[in-house]
Design an enzyme around this catalytic site. Sequence first.
Site, PDB file in Angstrom:
ATOM      1  N   ARG A 190       0.811  -1.208   0.000  1.00 54.35           N
ATOM      2  CA  ARG A 190       0.000   0.000   0.000  1.00 54.35           C
ATOM      3  C   ARG A 190       0.848   1.264   0.000  1.00 54.35           C
ATOM      4  NH1 ARG A 190      -3.814   2.768   4.181  1.00 54.35           N
ATOM      5  NH2 ARG A 190      -5.350   3.644   2.772  1.00 54.35           N
ATOM      6  N   HIS A 234      -4.227  -1.642   7.228  1.00 52.20           N
ATOM      7  CA  HIS A 234      -4.948  -1.866   5.976  1.00 52.20           C
ATOM      8  C   HIS A 234      -5.832  -0.685   5.558  1.00 52.20           C
ATOM      9  CE1 HIS A 234      -3.686  -6.016   6.378  1.00 52.20           C
ATOM     10  NE2 HIS A 234      -4.259  -6.330   5.248  1.00 52.20           N
ATOM     11  N   GLY A 235      -5.962   0.320   6.429  1.00 46.30           N
ATOM     12  CA  GLY A 235      -6.860   1.416   6.092  1.00 46.30           C
ATOM     13  C   GLY A 235      -8.267   0.883   5.898  1.00 46.30           C
ATOM     14  N   GLU A 289     -12.814 -19.609  27.972  1.00 46.51           N
ATOM     15  CA  GLU A 289     -11.762 -20.359  28.695  1.00 46.51           C
ATOM     16  C   GLU A 289     -11.225 -19.554  29.877  1.00 46.51           C
ATOM     17  OE1 GLU A 289     -11.115 -23.451  27.957  1.00 46.51           O
ATOM     18  OE2 GLU A 289     -12.119 -23.568  26.023  1.00 46.51           O
TER      19      GLU A 289
END
Lengths: 557, 557
Positions: free
Chosen positions: A443, A512-513, A537
Amino acid sequence: MSSAIEQARSLIDLAQTSLNSALSHLKAGALDNGRVSGSKLDEKQLACYELAYCEAEVTAANVMLDYSQKVRADKGGSDELRIEEALALQYSAETLQNTRARFNTRRGDYGFSREQLAKTLDSDTVDDFINLYLSTEKLEAVGKTILNNEGYVGEYMLDDEKAMMRDSFRAFASDVVMPLAEHIHTKDLDIPDEILKPLVELGCFGLSIPMQYGGIQPDDSEDNLGMIVVTEELSRGSLGAAGSLITRPEIMARALLKGGTEDQKQYWLPKLAQAEPLNAVAVTEPNFGSDVASMKLKATQVAGGWVLDGEKTWCTFAGKAGVLLTLARTNPDMKSGHKGLTMFLVEKPTFPGHAFAHEQENGGTITGKAIPTMGYRGMHSFTVFFDNYFVPDSHVLGGNEGIGKGFYFTMAGFAGGRIQTAARATGVMQAAFERALSYSKERVVFGKAIGEYQLTLVKIARMAMLLAVSRQFTYHVARLMDEGQGQMEASLVKLASCKSSEWLCREAMQIHGGMGYAEESPVSRYFIDSRVLSIFEGAEETLALKVIAKALIERAA
Amino acid sequence: MSSAIEQARSLIDLAQTSLNSALSHLKAGALDNGRVSGSKLDEKQLACYELAYCEAEVTAANVMLDYSQKVRADKGGSDELRIEEALALQYSAETLQNTRARFNTRRGDYGFSREQLAKTLDSDTVDDFINLYLSTEKLEAVGKTILNNEGYVGEYMLDDEKAMMRDSFRAFASDVVMPLAEHIHTKDLDIPDEILKPLVELGCFGLSIPMQYGGIQPDDSEDNLGMIVVTEELSRGSLGAAGSLITRPEIMARALLKGGTEDQKQYWLPKLAQAEPLNAVAVTEPNFGSDVASMKLKATQVAGGWVLDGEKTWCTFAGKAGVLLTLARTNPDMKSGHKGLTMFLVEKPTFPGHAFAHEQENGGTITGKAIPTMGYRGMHSFTVFFDNYFVPDSHVLGGNEGIGKGFYFTMAGFAGGRIQTAARATGVMQAAFERALSYSKERVVFGKAIGEYQLTLVKIARMAMLLAVSRQFTYHVARLMDEGQGQMEASLVKLASCKSSEWLCREAMQIHGGMGYAEESPVSRYFIDSRVLSIFEGAEETLALKVIAKALIERAA
């Protein structure tokens, strides 16, 4: 030992000393006739919660320092710091910074004066160490190294056999699981046979079952590390559609090995190893998340066995399971608490899909309904209703001897569930980390790949650190458990790794935008899946307060 | 002024002074021939990022202190601290603690010595203040007050007209939006007319449009506060299915008012006010999230107008929109940067659903495809493809004068988008907060409602604080914008509120235990929806570095 690692070790020792002093202070305030009072401790929950995280971090820092030394001894390298050492120093600095900030913010809770802290955790020496190893320059350099080395965060330090296991399950996750994972998630499907069947063949379900009972674990010792390696790699493929498959047989095998009669072990363990049938665990009840002692599901004695009446919830994989490890109340007096509980091996037919219903010849029924969840999909988590459901005496775990001991058998299984969960967190982190790295190279914004910006590199440095710590801490606990130890550490690593995983997946998404929010980007699923880890858990609050802090304070000086 | 508030104010002033000194230090290091160099600043991204958050927090603390004083002056009260004062002090302490920790960790970046910090932000006075107002006792007491007062976090301080607006949109969110929200999310549906039509009737789309142009805003002043109040209340109902409806007309109205010709204003603004048509904003391009100057969508002049060719992405609501505010490159030379960009008002037919396609008589086409996302559902975010798509000259924003000015008109709209987003964050926080409170009263573990445990009360105290801060900071910025100011503050509040919202929704979910992960619990949706806030309308990194830190450093001494 390099002088930097040596210094880190002495400062982490200092943090441990301060932490121990804080624990002693809390203990002194919580004593009631010489014993630690639960209600007095409840008045200090915030401090207990913070100290549990503190203990987890200090323990992890020591694990990382040991690990980096072992790598240096085994693998050597040039005079420069190896990446394992750089990450161990960075984590030590972060641990010191976190511990210092906690104590500085609420000195009174921990019994510290400002002067005391100035001489110990807030000394110039500690401050210089933090400023050096969390400096922008160091973090940026670590980020660059990681990015240039394709995400290498250090040696795994596995023997050849484990390394081979890792490689084959890693390849399976990449080739088989990953391509199916998005579809299973978005359509909320059952785990398909394309994933399930090869895993049975690979021996996945027999990992924690001794050879004498049809598993692949050597009879003379547990092999927690193998199980952990496999779980981590499968979770890298998908948390819900692969990585959590071993958790349930692991818990049931532990319970059987701890409490089962010889007949029960011989009957059930080989079946579990072959996933014929698959199993589930029915412990949690509505409104009683981790509060096992308050369980209500009623077991009533009848000719030849017991009938169960009531409800269990969050019973993951109940549909496809042929046997449910079920905790029920055999002593109806609630005052009997956890001593009134017994574990049953409840058989049922298997069903695909999101709901099931089965009627016995005597008219007893078991029905199940999946609870739609935001993630962790593939196995489905069911609410299960028992109505006059008959279970023969032979299916009481431990036979007559086992009546009233269900709580202990549950606990035996839970430690396995916790280390399993830490390994699952590591796997999800690894997957998110890989995506973050590749996207940061792809990117371009404002004319440069985002991986070239300092802020991204700093994020990558922290991701790499948390990933390496989570992995090595989990491996360490697995080795301890092989030696019959590590109960406390299993809780600590669960606490730390699940928290780390949330942060890492959040940042992987941010890198990642906008695309990070799209379902087609796996990071969106990792983010959603990682969110369940601090809930199940042993929810983080219960684990921190009722398991970790309680035990630490009881054993404090 | 109470002495505590007075002290808080002087300590926050001290934080501001230290912050200013850090900004000056960064400026000095980034100068190149007397001007701040972007590439030099990029070498200090981590410090810039931290200082942007620092500025946001210090500004918010001042807003909270002012607000608490105003409430005291207007409403009086007993001698005891009012809740507004308690929260202002708590937030001041947290701001000081955050600022101190940031500076202590990387002194070098900010030009501080340990001695300097010891005299200022790390002095005994500051330390005592932090230890007092973040003490377990204070936090627990605040949590109890909040829980006992049904989640009252302080006066809104709205005039009667705004208070009435708030009440009616709040009721609409509760009665109409909330019951539909889960279904719209899980099925990824369009916003139904049951939500859309009454909002048009309530005047929602005309909020930021002056009366002379058919809106309901008085002609002589902007009414940002009204718009903010409505957006917050609708977002409490659902981020995607109601709360974000006003954002797009708001951005387009601002762009029109800033740059439109009189004809364009008279033609478009009354239409926007009536949501006939609905509109969308087509600025973002693939791989150029917030990097507006690099936009590529090509506009080529033809007889009577322009044709558009290229792709836009993350164009929310493009399907149902009848007009897209579209940024395109009219100067093909990329070196022209943002000066080569022009804004177009692109008409298209409206389409429901997840995809659309339209062909013009000249053969030009516009097609759209929704990007499936993990949340923020209801409007759908589209990738839009333009192929030889004709737009007449009359639809160039600003006419001939507007050519090459698209970037400025975009910026005019963006400040509106940012304050809108802060208000959306507040609304989502309010919804999650309400659920957390009610669940903490309902859910019993280990024999007590979880709301009775200290750890829950401490969480509630922090939630209440962040919620009140987010609301009052947003209101404050809206008032500034009414006076033609507040560009910087709009970015600051966006940065702070979106981060707060993620934390709050995460903890609201954690309070729900396993049920928090179930889709039937609204908190699971709030968690997912809140995650988009730090990504869109200026990703947090871009906002912190390129907008906030850059401006702060340029204006630093």
